[in-house]
Design a protein around this motif. Structure first.
Motif, PDB file in Angstrom:
ATOM      1  N   GLU A   6     -10.598   5.542  -0.853  1.00 26.68           N
ATOM      2  CA  GLU A   6      -9.852   4.299  -1.002  1.00 26.68           C
ATOM      3  C   GLU A   6     -10.787   3.105  -0.938  1.00 26.68           C
ATOM      4  OE1 GLU A   6      -7.268   6.958   1.787  1.00 26.68           O
ATOM      5  OE2 GLU A   6      -9.375   6.404   1.562  1.00 26.68           O
ATOM      6  N   SER A   7     -10.369   2.045  -1.586  1.00 24.97           N
ATOM      7  CA  SER A   7     -11.084   0.784  -1.518  1.00 24.97           C
ATOM      8  C   SER A   7     -10.118  -0.343  -1.858  1.00 24.97           C
ATOM      9  CB  SER A   7     -12.282   0.776  -2.471  1.00 24.97           C
ATOM     10  OG  SER A   7     -11.852   0.932  -3.813  1.00 24.97           O
ATOM     11  N   GLY A   8     -10.568  -1.571  -1.617  1.00 20.31           N
ATOM     12  CA  GLY A   8      -9.769  -2.726  -2.017  1.00 20.31           C
ATOM     13  C   GLY A   8      -9.055  -3.443  -0.887  1.00 20.31           C
ATOM     14  N   GLY A   9      -9.142  -2.907   0.311  1.00 20.52           N
ATOM     15  CA  GLY A   9      -8.493  -3.580   1.428  1.00 20.52           C
ATOM     16  C   GLY A   9      -9.207  -4.868   1.809  1.00 20.52           C
ATOM     17  N   GLY A  10      -8.589  -5.610   2.718  1.00 19.16           N
ATOM     18  CA  GLY A  10      -9.195  -6.845   3.171  1.00 19.16           C
ATOM     19  C   GLY A  10      -8.214  -7.715   3.912  1.00 19.16           C
ATOM     20  N   LEU A  11      -8.630  -8.948   4.126  1.00 18.03           N
ATOM     21  CA  LEU A  11      -7.799  -9.940   4.805  1.00 18.03           C
ATOM     22  C   LEU A  11      -7.183 -10.861   3.762  1.00 18.03           C
ATOM     23  CD1 LEU A  11      -6.842 -11.497   7.350  1.00 18.03           C
ATOM     24  CD2 LEU A  11      -9.032 -12.739   7.256  1.00 18.03           C
ATOM     25  N   VAL A  12      -5.887 -11.037   3.837  1.00 12.56           N
ATOM     26  CA  VAL A  12      -5.183 -11.873   2.872  1.00 12.56           C
ATOM     27  C   VAL A  12      -4.104 -12.665   3.598  1.00 12.56           C
ATOM     28  CG1 VAL A  12      -3.534 -10.060   2.255  1.00 12.56           C
ATOM     29  CG2 VAL A  12      -4.056 -11.860   0.603  1.00 12.56           C
ATOM     30  N   GLN A  13      -3.803 -13.847   3.107  1.00 11.71           N
ATOM     31  CA  GLN A  13      -2.759 -14.667   3.701  1.00 11.71           C
ATOM     32  C   GLN A  13      -1.380 -14.161   3.283  1.00 11.71           C
ATOM     33  OE1 GLN A  13      -3.543 -18.754   2.610  1.00 11.71           O
ATOM     34  NE2 GLN A  13      -5.017 -19.013   4.276  1.00 11.71           N
ATOM     35  N   CYS A  22      -7.595   4.298  -5.254  1.00 13.29           N
ATOM     36  CA  CYS A  22      -7.779   5.635  -4.694  1.00 13.29           C
ATOM     37  C   CYS A  22      -8.484   6.456  -5.766  1.00 13.29           C
ATOM     38  CB  CYS A  22      -6.439   6.248  -4.320  1.00 13.29           C
ATOM     39  SG  CYS A  22      -6.521   7.979  -3.782  1.00 13.29           S
ATOM     40  N   ALA A  23      -9.794   6.599  -5.618  1.00 11.71           N
ATOM     41  CA  ALA A  23     -10.592   7.336  -6.593  1.00 11.71           C
ATOM     42  C   ALA A  23     -10.636   8.804  -6.221  1.00 11.71           C
ATOM     43  CB  ALA A  23     -12.002   6.763  -6.662  1.00 11.71           C
ATOM     44  N   ALA A  24     -10.269   9.657  -7.172  1.00  7.56           N
ATOM     45  CA  ALA A  24     -10.211  11.087  -6.917  1.00  7.56           C
ATOM     46  C   ALA A  24     -11.390  11.804  -7.560  1.00  7.56           C
ATOM     47  CB  ALA A  24      -8.908  11.658  -7.455  1.00  7.56           C
ATOM     48  N   SER A  25     -11.839  12.866  -6.909  1.00  3.86           N
ATOM     49  CA  SER A  25     -12.849  13.751  -7.499  1.00  3.86           C
ATOM     50  C   SER A  25     -12.512  15.181  -7.098  1.00  3.86           C
ATOM     51  CB  SER A  25     -14.257  13.374  -7.029  1.00  3.86           C
ATOM     52  OG  SER A  25     -14.358  13.441  -5.628  1.00  3.86           O
ATOM     53  N   GLY A  26     -12.922  16.120  -7.937  1.00  7.88           N
ATOM     54  CA  GLY A  26     -12.625  17.523  -7.672  1.00  7.88           C
ATOM     55  C   GLY A  26     -11.282  17.973  -8.193  1.00  7.88           C
ATOM     56  N   ALA A  92      -1.898  -2.787   8.022  1.00 10.08           N
ATOM     57  CA  ALA A  92      -2.047  -1.373   8.375  1.00 10.08           C
ATOM     58  C   ALA A  92      -3.319  -0.833   7.735  1.00 10.08           C
ATOM     59  CB  ALA A  92      -0.848  -0.560   7.883  1.00 10.08           C
ATOM     60  N   VAL A  93      -3.668   0.382   8.130  1.00 10.76           N
ATOM     61  CA  VAL A  93      -4.672   1.144   7.395  1.00 10.76           C
ATOM     62  C   VAL A  93      -3.920   1.943   6.334  1.00 10.76           C
ATOM     63  CG1 VAL A  93      -6.453   2.924   7.481  1.00 10.76           C
ATOM     64  CG2 VAL A  93      -6.215   1.277   9.373  1.00 10.76           C
ATOM     65  N   TYR A  94      -4.368   1.811   5.097  1.00  7.88           N
ATOM     66  CA  TYR A  94      -3.705   2.476   3.979  1.00  7.88           C
ATOM     67  C   TYR A  94      -4.548   3.680   3.548  1.00  7.88           C
ATOM     68  CZ  TYR A  94      -0.332  -1.279   3.422  1.00  7.88           C
ATOM     69  OH  TYR A  94       0.701  -2.168   3.629  1.00  7.88           O
ATOM     70  N   HIS A  95      -3.872   4.822   3.442  1.00 10.55           N
ATOM     71  CA  HIS A  95      -4.519   6.074   3.022  1.00 10.55           C
ATOM     72  C   HIS A  95      -3.833   6.612   1.776  1.00 10.55           C
ATOM     73  CE1 HIS A  95      -6.501   6.807   7.009  1.00 10.55           C
ATOM     74  NE2 HIS A  95      -5.435   6.183   7.473  1.00 10.55           N
ATOM     75  N   CYS A  96      -4.596   7.237   0.906  1.00 11.12           N
ATOM     76  CA  CYS A  96      -3.988   8.012  -0.164  1.00 11.12           C
ATOM     77  C   CYS A  96      -4.159   9.497   0.150  1.00 11.12           C
ATOM     78  CB  CYS A  96      -4.566   7.671  -1.535  1.00 11.12           C
ATOM     79  SG  CYS A  96      -6.341   7.855  -1.717  1.00 11.12           S
ATOM     80  N   ALA A  97      -3.260  10.291  -0.384  1.00 12.66           N
ATOM     81  CA  ALA A  97      -3.255  11.713  -0.051  1.00 12.66           C
ATOM     82  C   ALA A  97      -2.694  12.521  -1.210  1.00 12.66           C
ATOM     83  CB  ALA A  97      -2.425  11.958   1.205  1.00 12.66           C
ATOM     84  N   TRP A 116      -6.831  13.899   2.343  1.00  8.50           N
ATOM     85  CA  TRP A 116      -6.652  12.497   2.685  1.00  8.50           C
ATOM     86  C   TRP A 116      -7.949  11.727   2.469  1.00  8.50           C
ATOM     87  CZ3 TRP A 116      -2.102  10.401   4.724  1.00  8.50           C
ATOM     88  CH2 TRP A 116      -1.096  11.319   5.026  1.00  8.50           C
ATOM     89  N   GLY A 117      -7.785  10.484   2.086  1.00 11.54           N
ATOM     90  CA  GLY A 117      -8.925   9.599   2.079  1.00 11.54           C
ATOM     91  C   GLY A 117      -9.168   9.037   3.465  1.00 11.54           C
ATOM     92  N   GLN A 118     -10.262   8.292   3.599  1.00 11.24           N
ATOM     93  CA  GLN A 118     -10.644   7.768   4.912  1.00 11.24           C
ATOM     94  C   GLN A 118      -9.840   6.535   5.300  1.00 11.24           C
ATOM     95  OE1 GLN A 118     -12.157   7.044   2.121  1.00 11.24           O
ATOM     96  NE2 GLN A 118     -12.528   4.829   2.258  1.00 11.24           N
ATOM     97  N   GLY A 119      -9.205   5.908   4.333  1.00  9.22           N
ATOM     98  CA  GLY A 119      -8.377   4.742   4.603  1.00  9.22           C
ATOM     99  C   GLY A 119      -9.084   3.431   4.347  1.00  9.22           C
ATOM    100  N   THR A 120      -8.282   2.409   4.081  1.00  3.77           N
ATOM    101  CA  THR A 120      -8.803   1.062   3.895  1.00  3.77           C
ATOM    102  C   THR A 120      -7.883   0.102   4.642  1.00  3.77           C
ATOM    103  OG1 THR A 120      -9.554  -0.570   2.252  1.00  3.77           O
ATOM    104  CG2 THR A 120      -7.572   0.687   1.692  1.00  3.77           C
ATOM    105  N   GLN A 121      -8.470  -0.825   5.365  1.00  6.93           N
ATOM    106  CA  GLN A 121      -7.699  -1.739   6.213  1.00  6.93           C
ATOM    107  C   GLN A 121      -7.144  -2.897   5.385  1.00  6.93           C
ATOM    108  OE1 GLN A 121      -7.080  -1.746   9.779  1.00  6.93           O
ATOM    109  NE2 GLN A 121      -5.688  -3.412   9.174  1.00  6.93           N
ATOM    110  N   VAL A 122      -5.863  -3.152   5.571  1.00  2.68           N
ATOM    111  CA  VAL A 122      -5.203  -4.320   4.988  1.00  2.68           C
ATOM    112  C   VAL A 122      -4.672  -5.171   6.137  1.00  2.68           C
ATOM    113  CG1 VAL A 122      -3.252  -5.129   3.612  1.00  2.68           C
ATOM    114  CG2 VAL A 122      -4.592  -3.164   2.836  1.00  2.68           C
ATOM    115  N   THR A 123      -5.101  -6.417   6.168  1.00  2.00           N
ATOM    116  CA  THR A 123      -4.650  -7.343   7.201  1.00  2.00           C
ATOM    117  C   THR A 123      -4.041  -8.564   6.532  1.00  2.00           C
ATOM    118  OG1 THR A 123      -6.412  -6.618   8.700  1.00  2.00           O
ATOM    119  CG2 THR A 123      -5.314  -8.697   9.214  1.00  2.00           C
ATOM    120  N   VAL A 124      -2.779  -8.830   6.860  1.00  2.00           N
ATOM    121  CA  VAL A 124      -2.068  -9.975   6.302  1.00  2.00           C
ATOM    122  C   VAL A 124      -1.837 -10.967   7.434  1.00  2.00           C
ATOM    123  CG1 VAL A 124      -0.081 -10.771   4.990  1.00  2.00           C
ATOM    124  CG2 VAL A 124      -0.937  -8.434   4.673  1.00  2.00           C
TER     125      VAL A 124
END
Length: 126
Positions: A6-13, A22-26, A92-97, A116-124
């Motif tokens: 996963e990627s793309g998380g961050g702090l947003v208003q 959520c990039a998949a391989s395999g 929250a921490v967002y995970h794809c699965a 499961w992915g490792q997760g990406t943090q989203v803070t609003v």
């Protein structure tokens, strides 16, 4: 070996937008359903959205309907979660699965997924 990143998380208003990836391989995302979960501190993991491998149908938890959109790019083998009109309660921490033994599964029961992915943090927050 299947892997999800996963990627793309961050702090947003509040009211802002983010797009998670959520990039998949395999394996390929057109043959395996991908589900997004999130987990806030002190709360249970919650299913947010799913895109079905069988027909591309999409599913959302009620709290994000009309604000979030799940899509997939089979050429990039990536699933996206576009999140608009974000609220503090989306923090929250967002995970794809995905499920290796039930590839068409679209369920919001987290114990049915084994990759499961490792997760990406989203803070609003303002």
């Amino acid at each position: 070996q299947a892997q999800l990143v996963e990627s793309g998380g961050g702090l947003v208003q509040p009211g802002g937008s983010l797009r998670l990836s959520c990039a998949a391989s395999g394996f390929t995302v057109d043959h395996y359903s991908i589900v997004w979960f999130r987990q806030a501190p002190g709360k249970e993991r919650e299913g947010v959205s799913c895109i079905s491998s069988s027909d591309g149908s999409t599913y959302y938890v009620d709290s994000v309907k009309g604000r979030f959109a799940i899509t997939r790019d089979i050429y990039k083998n990536t699933v996206y979660l576009q999140m608009n009109s974000l609220k503090p309660e989306d923090t929250a921490v967002y995970h794809c699965a995905t499920s290796s033994y039930s590839p068409t599964l679209c369920s919001f029961s987290y114990d049915r997924y084994d990759y499961w992915g490792q997760g990406t943090q989203v803070t609003v927050s303002s």
